[in-house]
Scaffold this motif. Structure first.
Motif: not given
Length: 405
Positions: A45, A281-285, A287, A351, A354
């Motif tokens: 991502g 780690t997906d950056p969008s996960s 926030p 989760s 992240p």
């Protein structure tokens, strides 16, 4: 063609890490946050996902963890560890209670289950020895009276890792109670045996490994460490624990020589490890878990300060030294990521990775600031709260008395 792409990707990563490290060094910051951000940028991502070099980076990341723990073991002799355990174990218990319980509580409140709670407890418990050592050196506090107290807390955390990591490894693997008990018994037995051999026969072991030729010393120590780490992993004990025990077993000139030779390799592969964690780690996960990570970071920063203050007070350190000890312990880093990485690899809770990434990013930046400013802020606050007694009015006779020239 595939090998060419792999070399281009991996070479670009190493070059980028070097530039990021130089950038962080100019501002006297830890490069760990930048390495994690680089992994986020080029992972799932991210801006430009990597493909060909991912498997190679995974192997380098595993070697990075092994070298981190080996170098940590080289810092201490077995006798030092035993002495610290006897003298400062109350501080270690307070450290565990104040800093592990918040992580476990947050995981349970988020509904992640008991296994994730044990993992997040370790993430919030263990301070970053590497970041703290660098900060103490940068601030010129290595010779301060409170520094041995700080190091004692870190040593006790490192000793606890030898017990904690096998437990986490067994839990995330989903083994039963009997298999988990066997794994823990093997780990404790191995740790006890290595400590006994290191205290009794440390010179013999070091003499066997020792060599005047740096090349041979490097090959023997590195080969022995990776071999023991592999055997430990085969026995369902963490490879990191095996590497840590090898470091403890070596002492004297051998440990000093190995430390000098392996430091550049550790820095290289440790950087690769942080990138690897970021890659997965997906950056969008991040926030969605940023608020819990921020709250947990602020809470455990305060509990670490309380831990250091209590430990320094118990050692008879002055009030200013107590605040400095507490502020120095705040930073989390490599070992928090190592622990979270075990759960991420096993797919325990999506989760968790992240949240651990955001948590470490916050505290690895906040840690050097608390180390520098906790004591001045506490001193300023104490002075503000001091009652101001009004000056007594001069008596009439004194007021009328002539002033001498």
């Amino acid at each position: 063609m595939h090998s060419a792409v792999l070399l281009i990707e991996f070479g670009s990563i190493i070059l980028g890490l070097g530039l990021l490290g130089r950038f962080a060094g100019r501002f006297r910051l830890s490069p760990i946050p930048l390495y994690l951000l680089a992994g986020l940028a080029f992972g799932e991502g991210g801006l430009l996902p990597l493909g060909a070099s991912e498997e190679f980076i995974a192997t380098g990341a595993e070697i990075g963890v092994i070298l981190l723990l080996l170098m940590l073991g080289l810092e201490y002799t077995a006798s030092d560890l035993v002495s610290n355990l006897k003298t400062h174990y109350p501080s270690g218990l307070v450290d565990c209670a104040l800093n592990a319980l918040p992580g476990a509580a947050v995981a349970l409140l988020l509904g992640w289950g008991p296994v994730a709670a044990v993992v997040l407890a370790g993430v919030t418990w263990i301070s970053s020895s590497g970041v703290i050592a660098k900060v103490l050196g940068d601030l010129g506090r290595v010779g301060n009276r409170e520094t041995p107290v700080i190091l004692s807390v870190l040593v006790l955390e490192d000793l606890a890792m030898a017990v904690y990591l096998p437990i986490v490894t067994a839990l995330v693997a989903g083994v039963g109670l009997m298999a988990g008990s066997v794994t823990l018994a093997i780990a404790l037995g191995a740790a006890g045996l290595v400590l006994f051999l290191a205290v009794r026969y440390g010179r013999v072991i070091s003499r066997f490994v020792s060599s005047d030729d740096p090349e041979k010393l490097l090959l023997v120590v590195l080969g022995l460490t990776i071999l023991v780490a592999g055997v430990a992993q085969q026995l369902q004990v963490s490879a990191a624990v095996g590497a840590f025990l090898v470091g403890i077993a070596l002492s004297g000139e051998v440990a000093e020589g190995a430390h000098t030779l392996l430091s550049p390799l550790r820095d290289l592969f440790a950087a690769v490890f942080f990138v690897f964690f970021g890659l997965h780690t997906d950056p969008s996960s991040i926030p969605p878990v940023l608020l819990p990570a921020l709250g947990l970071a602020l809470l455990t920063a305060l509990t670490k300060i309380a831990t250091g203050y209590w430990a320094a007070r118990r050692a008879g350190i002055s009030v200013k030294g107590r605040w400095r000890a507490g502020g120095a312990l705040v930073a989390r880093g490599e070992f928090s990521i190592v622990i979270a990485g075990l759960a991420v690899s096993a797919g325990i809770e999506p989760s968790l990775g992240p949240l651990a990434t955001a948590y470490v990013l916050i505290l690895v930046v906040l840690g050097p600031l608390t180390a520098r400013y906790t004591e001045p802020v506490a001193t300023w606050w104490a002075r503000r709260r001091e009652p101001r007694h009004p000056q007594p009015a001069p008596r009439a006779a004194e007021a009328e008395a002539p002033v001498a020239d």
